[in-house]
Write a protein that holds these residues in place. Structure first.
Motif, short mmCIF file in Angstrom:
data_model
loop_
_atom_site.label_atom_id
_atom_site.label_comp_id
_atom_site.label_asym_id
_atom_site.label_seq_id
_atom_site.Cartn_x
_atom_site.Cartn_y
_atom_site.Cartn_z
N MET A 1 0.84 -1.19 0.00
CA MET A 1 0.00 0.00 0.00
C MET A 1 0.88 1.24 0.00
N ASN A 2 0.51 2.22 -0.84
CA ASN A 2 1.19 3.51 -0.88
C ASN A 2 0.15 4.61 -0.72
N ILE A 3 0.55 5.69 -0.04
CA ILE A 3 -0.36 6.81 0.20
C ILE A 3 0.37 8.11 -0.07
N GLN A 4 -0.27 9.02 -0.80
CA GLN A 4 0.25 10.37 -0.98
C GLN A 4 -0.92 11.35 -1.05
N GLU A 5 -0.66 12.58 -0.60
CA GLU A 5 -1.66 13.64 -0.66
C GLU A 5 -1.11 14.76 -1.52
N SER A 6 -1.93 15.27 -2.43
CA SER A 6 -1.49 16.33 -3.34
C SER A 6 -2.68 17.18 -3.74
N ASN A 7 -2.56 18.48 -3.49
CA ASN A 7 -3.61 19.42 -3.92
C ASN A 7 -5.00 18.99 -3.46
N SER A 8 -5.15 18.71 -2.18
CA SER A 8 -6.43 18.32 -1.57
C SER A 8 -6.99 17.02 -2.15
N LEU A 10 -6.29 12.74 -2.01
CA LEU A 10 -5.61 11.63 -1.38
C LEU A 10 -5.52 10.49 -2.39
N LEU A 11 -4.30 9.99 -2.60
CA LEU A 11 -4.06 8.89 -3.52
C LEU A 11 -3.59 7.68 -2.75
N ILE A 12 -4.22 6.54 -3.01
CA ILE A 12 -3.90 5.30 -2.29
C ILE A 12 -3.78 4.18 -3.30
N THR A 13 -2.75 3.36 -3.16
CA THR A 13 -2.65 2.15 -3.97
C THR A 13 -2.82 0.94 -3.08
N SER A 14 -3.48 -0.05 -3.61
CA SER A 14 -3.66 -1.32 -2.89
C SER A 14 -3.78 -2.42 -3.93
#
Length: 374
Positions: A1-8, A10-14
């Motif tokens: 799992m990866n998580i990043q936040e950018s320009n309001s 939220l991006l999540i990979t699973s």
């Protein structure tokens, strides 16, 4: 799992899915990794390898302007999406990626598990890689300075290398001091911060290769049985362990200080440290202990913690992170709980170096040869 936040957002990979949640519009969507676009003139064996179904996403990066999202997969794919998750590029790299990041100009840096870092030009239709640098062991993380002039790479052999970018043959310094693999490096306000399997977070003047301070996270673990149990388990594999390893590190900037948050192997808590950017002094700010061991977390103005059955949101209020009953995030998790499957967190144990004593085996073979030759 990866998580990043950018320009309001939220991006999540699973698994093989990329999920986007927009805080402003409250809209969310998900896409699955598509089949690879195979280049011509491949052998049958190469096609079988590249076509295998393990499209698990192992790395996620967002461009500096937030316009593009890149992911890499276990079957050697790199896919670049735009903000609406439309595919802009889908190509194959030579080896399985360990980390990918966007450069300041929007090109892609791909580090692989053999220790090399390649540059892929965004506008190059042929996707021909340029070799930037190499390590003698697996590269675990890559970071670019905010000015874009320097690249920092860390590896399984406790080394942190600082090089000019893109002229990476010009090495600036090595930041040496960690006693185990270095899993994470981040550059914030011209300070390099690293986290390692030795349980420490270290602050560096990376241009000089000088250590500014060190945080021993294990000193703030209130359960000595965790390390004892982990040491006994790793001893079976002939690995000497003296500290709980750091599994993840996240950093958030607050005016004249930084908040550094870490998770430790099998430890039920997220430790948050406060670091002054001028003096580099640190203090233990807060430990958040959810009911279950955190699997993954992300720190920004908010703190998001994933465990086995839910996503918990914390908000920074009155100088501390406090639980925030956010219905948006609860609804988001319920919608995608079938995708947000958590994997085994024991991946970090494979990074330890095993010690093999083959002297006894050699002596036995020698003895057998001597006896048969008589």
């Amino acid at each position: 799992m990866n998580i990043q936040e950018s320009n309001s957002r939220l991006l999540i990979t699973s698994g093989d899915s990329l999920i986007l949640f927009d805080f402003n519009s409250r809209k969310n969507q998900s896409v699955k990794v598509p089949p690879p676009e195979l280049p011509p003139n491949l052998t049958k064996g190469q096609m079988e390898v590249l076509n295998k179904q393990d499209r698990t996403i192992n790395s996620l990066s967002v461009s500096r302007d937030g316009q593009y999202i890149a992911v890499s997969t276990e079957n050697k794919q790199v896919i670049i999406y735009d903000r609406e998750l439309n595919i802009k590029k889908n190509f194959i790299v030579n080896r399985t990626t360990s980390k990918l990041v966007f450069s300041n100009t929007g090109d892609i840096l791909v580090a692989d598990r053999t220790g090399d870092v390649f540059l892929y030009k965004f506008n190059d239709e042929k996707n021909e890689p340029v070799l930037l640098l190499g390590h003698l062991s697996m590269i675990l993380d890559v970071a670019l300075s905010e000015c874009g002039k320097y690249i920092v790479t860390c590896d399984r052999d406790e080394k942190i290398r600082v090089s000019h970018f893109p002229n990476t043959y010009n090495i600036i310094s090595y930041c040496l001091g960690h006693e185990e693999f270095v899993t994470t490096v981040k550059i914030v306000q011209n300070i390099l911060i690293s986290a390692s399997g030795d349980g420490t977070v270290r602050l560096w003047n990376y241009l000089k290769g000088e250590q500014l301070n060190v945080i021993n996270t294990n000193q703030h673990v209130n359960n000595a049985d965790l390390l004892e149990h982990f040491s006994k388990e790793m001893d079976k594999e002939k690995v000497d362990v003296t500290a709980l390893p750091i599994t993840d590190m996240q950093i958030c900037s607050h005016s004249d200080c930084l908040f550094v948050a870490v998770s430790l192997f099998n430890y039920n808590g997220i430790q948050i440290y406060k670091v002054k950017t001028d003096t580099h002094e640190w203090s233990h700010h807060q430990t958040i202990q959810p009911v279950e061991i955190p699997h993954k977390f992300y720190l920004s103005s908010n703190l998001y913690i994933f465990n086995n059955n839910k996503l918990i949101s914390y908000k920074y209020v009155n100088c501390s992170y406090q639980i925030d009953p956010c219905t948006q995030m609860e609804d988001f998790y319920k919608k995608f709980d079938y995708i947000l499957k958590l994997t085994d967190n024991n991946f970090i144990t494979v990074l330890y170096k095993r010690k093999f004593d083959n002297v006894q085996e050699y002596l036995e073979r020698k003895k057998l040869r001597l006896e048969t030759s008589k």
